[in-house]
Design an enzyme around this catalytic site. Sequence first.
Site, PDB file in Angstrom:
ATOM      1  N   ASP A  67      34.347  72.872  47.636  1.00 23.99           N
ATOM      2  CA  ASP A  67      34.412  72.855  46.174  1.00 23.99           C
ATOM      3  C   ASP A  67      34.198  74.246  45.580  1.00 23.99           C
ATOM      4  O   ASP A  67      33.848  75.190  46.291  1.00 23.99           O
ATOM      5  CB  ASP A  67      33.400  71.847  45.603  1.00 23.99           C
ATOM      6  CG  ASP A  67      32.076  71.833  46.362  1.00 23.99           C
ATOM      7  OD1 ASP A  67      31.747  72.843  47.007  1.00 23.99           O
ATOM      8  OD2 ASP A  67      31.381  70.810  46.315  1.00 23.99           O
ATOM      9  N   ASP A 136      22.302  62.483  43.150  1.00 20.61           N
ATOM     10  CA  ASP A 136      23.017  61.344  42.570  1.00 20.61           C
ATOM     11  C   ASP A 136      24.029  60.735  43.534  1.00 20.61           C
ATOM     12  O   ASP A 136      24.858  59.920  43.145  1.00 20.61           O
ATOM     13  CB  ASP A 136      23.702  61.750  41.253  1.00 20.61           C
ATOM     14  CG  ASP A 136      24.776  62.821  41.448  1.00 20.61           C
ATOM     15  OD1 ASP A 136      25.039  63.235  42.598  1.00 20.61           O
ATOM     16  OD2 ASP A 136      25.375  63.246  40.430  1.00 20.61           O
ATOM     17  N   HIS A 138      26.419  62.341  45.253  1.00 19.23           N
ATOM     18  CA  HIS A 138      27.738  62.977  45.397  1.00 19.23           C
ATOM     19  C   HIS A 138      27.865  63.658  46.761  1.00 19.23           C
ATOM     20  O   HIS A 138      26.870  64.093  47.345  1.00 19.23           O
ATOM     21  CB  HIS A 138      28.040  63.962  44.258  1.00 19.23           C
ATOM     22  CG  HIS A 138      27.235  65.217  44.224  1.00 19.23           C
ATOM     23  ND1 HIS A 138      26.621  65.676  43.085  1.00 19.23           N
ATOM     24  CD2 HIS A 138      26.930  66.131  45.187  1.00 19.23           C
ATOM     25  CE1 HIS A 138      25.999  66.818  43.348  1.00 19.23           C
ATOM     26  NE2 HIS A 138      26.163  67.117  44.611  1.00 19.23           N
ATOM     27  N   GLU A 143      31.343  63.066  41.895  1.00 18.28           N
ATOM     28  CA  GLU A 143      30.217  62.495  41.179  1.00 18.28           C
ATOM     29  C   GLU A 143      30.356  60.970  41.089  1.00 18.28           C
ATOM     30  O   GLU A 143      31.432  60.417  41.350  1.00 18.28           O
ATOM     31  CB  GLU A 143      30.156  63.100  39.767  1.00 18.28           C
ATOM     32  CG  GLU A 143      29.945  64.624  39.741  1.00 18.28           C
ATOM     33  CD  GLU A 143      28.506  65.038  40.057  1.00 18.28           C
ATOM     34  OE1 GLU A 143      27.810  64.319  40.812  1.00 18.28           O
ATOM     35  OE2 GLU A 143      28.083  66.096  39.554  1.00 18.28           O
TER      36      GLU A 143
END
Length: 261
Positions: A67, A136, A138, A143
Amino acid sequence: MEIVICPTASEAGKLGAAAIAALLQRQPEAVLGLATGSSPLHIYDELAARCQAGEVSFAQAKGFSLDEYVGLPSDHPETYHNVIRRDFVHRVDFDDSGVHGPDGLAADIPAFCASYEEAIAATGGVDLQILGIGTDGHIGFNEPGSSLASRTRIKTLTKQTRIDNARFFGGDIDQVPTHCITQGLGTIMAARHVVLVASGTAKAEAVHQLAEGPVSALWPATILQHHPHVTVLLDEAAAGRLQLTGYYRETYASKPAWQGL
Ligand code: F6R
């Protein structure tokens, strides 16, 4: 999914590094999927030490980053292009031009994303993907709510991720970009072996969901339950909410040596 609970994050990193070194021994031109952030640092430290000792070489390998932030200037120290070079690529004998990452300044982002997918496929695909996991749930920057079949695309970072990553931006969440380009969950699932590393109590719930929760876009990492070869390397704190720890420990302790990771 194999869960390995290590006494420390450093031990977990050493196991991850050993799996990568073994891959490069069998296949010097292997394609590695590279993660940035804190989680893989012990892996990269160990690989740098092994490379300096002449025990492993990346000279023929290729790398694809997961990413990149959108919009950071190319000389910003926190672009993932620069981070992966600082943390790993320039500490080993990787050919810089063989390490690719999403272009966060691409004028045509959808066209760039399609070309990134094509570039990965053209190498024959990722042999071993290194992953961290967000608090979270990811992986990459997929996400919660991400399509479980997604490919490389632009995503909006959650506020939680921007809070988590503010430590790299002087503690100021407003300096953390709002958007990123990330390999999709479908892209990550195409890797032949996934090695996910996590440490610390902040990751414990995400790790529990990853291994033991229902597969759901709410915890994107759970898609890895559908992958045939995932190794999860944890320290004790990250393993703190797992339910089947006794079984994971027994399984790893009695594992035949020939199996490797
Ligand atoms: C980074 C990436 C992210 C991180 C995750 C955990 O390239 O794709 O999924 O792995 O945000 O970050 P750390 O390791 O810094 O806790």
